[in-house]
Design a protein around this motif. Structure first.
Motif, PDB file in Angstrom:
ATOM      1  N   SER A 148      26.808  31.199  53.602  1.00 42.98           N
ATOM      2  CA  SER A 148      28.097  30.763  53.049  1.00 42.98           C
ATOM      3  C   SER A 148      27.953  30.324  51.593  1.00 42.98           C
ATOM      4  N   LEU A 178      33.196  36.167  40.908  1.00 42.38           N
ATOM      5  CA  LEU A 178      34.135  37.283  40.807  1.00 42.38           C
ATOM      6  C   LEU A 178      35.538  36.808  40.432  1.00 42.38           C
ATOM      7  N   ARG A 179      35.945  35.663  40.940  1.00 48.69           N
ATOM      8  CA  ARG A 179      37.249  35.115  40.550  1.00 48.69           C
ATOM      9  C   ARG A 179      37.244  34.682  39.099  1.00 48.69           C
ATOM     10  N   LEU A 186      27.716  33.632  49.525  1.00 47.48           N
ATOM     11  CA  LEU A 186      29.018  34.293  49.442  1.00 47.48           C
ATOM     12  C   LEU A 186      30.008  33.493  48.596  1.00 47.48           C
ATOM     13  N   ALA A 187      29.992  32.171  48.705  1.00 42.89           N
ATOM     14  CA  ALA A 187      30.892  31.348  47.898  1.00 42.89           C
ATOM     15  C   ALA A 187      30.558  31.465  46.410  1.00 42.89           C
ATOM     16  N   CYS A 240      29.037  35.924  33.410  1.00 46.02           N
ATOM     17  CA  CYS A 240      29.300  35.950  34.855  1.00 46.02           C
ATOM     18  C   CYS A 240      28.564  37.116  35.515  1.00 46.02           C
ATOM     19  N   ALA A 291      29.157  34.082  44.941  1.00 49.92           N
ATOM     20  CA  ALA A 291      29.578  35.419  44.506  1.00 49.92           C
ATOM     21  C   ALA A 291      31.097  35.496  44.345  1.00 49.92           C
ATOM     22  N   VAL A 292      31.841  34.962  45.297  1.00 47.44           N
ATOM     23  CA  VAL A 292      33.306  34.998  45.213  1.00 47.44           C
ATOM     24  C   VAL A 292      33.791  34.163  44.031  1.00 47.44           C
ATOM     25  N   GLY A 293      33.180  33.009  43.805  1.00 47.37           N
ATOM     26  CA  GLY A 293      33.558  32.181  42.662  1.00 47.37           C
ATOM     27  C   GLY A 293      33.320  32.889  41.340  1.00 47.37           C
ATOM     28  N   LYS A 343      37.819  37.552  36.635  1.00 44.77           N
ATOM     29  CA  LYS A 343      39.206  37.984  36.432  1.00 44.77           C
ATOM     30  C   LYS A 343      39.854  37.286  35.239  1.00 44.77           C
TER      31      LYS A 343
END
Length: 148
Positions: free
Chosen positions: A129, A139-140, A132-133, A71, A135-137, A143
């Motif tokens: 968008s 990062l999630r 950013l989507a 990731c 990158a956020v995906g 976790k």
């Protein structure tokens, strides 16, 4: 096999980092410094990824460290759509002739249609968008991976 991967990593990594350092030395700029940092980042991430893959549990075990490093390897790719959106903003609109690299990421007719519908903000907002989507995906997903 493990030693082969590490030798291959060392050769390719040293070539990339030394090449980036030489390019930065010949023409000092912020872009060159970013290139050196990116080469170092990928060198570290690939080393840790290979190290995690060589563990007995590998990709599918209870301690999936390889997924974490994978990731992190993909995370800088989220900047590509953002860079394309920045180029559209600089040019004042989307042009398929000037934006040859964006056609690879997303279908060119879709961006042209958005340009006709909303002006230059259409393709720019779509690419931003998407970046950013992504990158956020990632990062999630980070976790859920084991770091230790």
């Amino acid at each position: 096999m493990k030693k082969t991967f590490f030798i291959l990593w060392a050769l390719l990594s040293s070539l990339c980092v030394v090449g980036a350092l030489i390019a930065c030395w010949l023409e000092p700029s912020w872009m060159g410094a970013g290139l050196v940092l990116l080469a170092g980042y990928y060198s570290l991430c690939f080393f840790q990824f290979i190290r995690a893959l060589c563990q007995p549990w590998g990709l599918l075990g209870p301690r999936r460290r390889a997924g974490y490093w994978f990731c992190l390897l993909l995370l800088p790719l989220a900047l590509l759509p953002l860079h394309a959106a920045f180029e559209i903003w600089q040019q004042g609109g989307y042009s398929a002739e000037r934006m040859g690299n964006v056609g690879i990421l997303i279908a060119t007719p879709l961006l042209a249609w958005l340009q006709d519908l909303m002006g230059y903000l259409g393709p720019m907002l779509l690419l931003a968008s998407l970046g950013l989507a992504f990158a956020v995906g990632l990062l999630r997903l980070l976790k859920t991976q084991v770091v230790r």
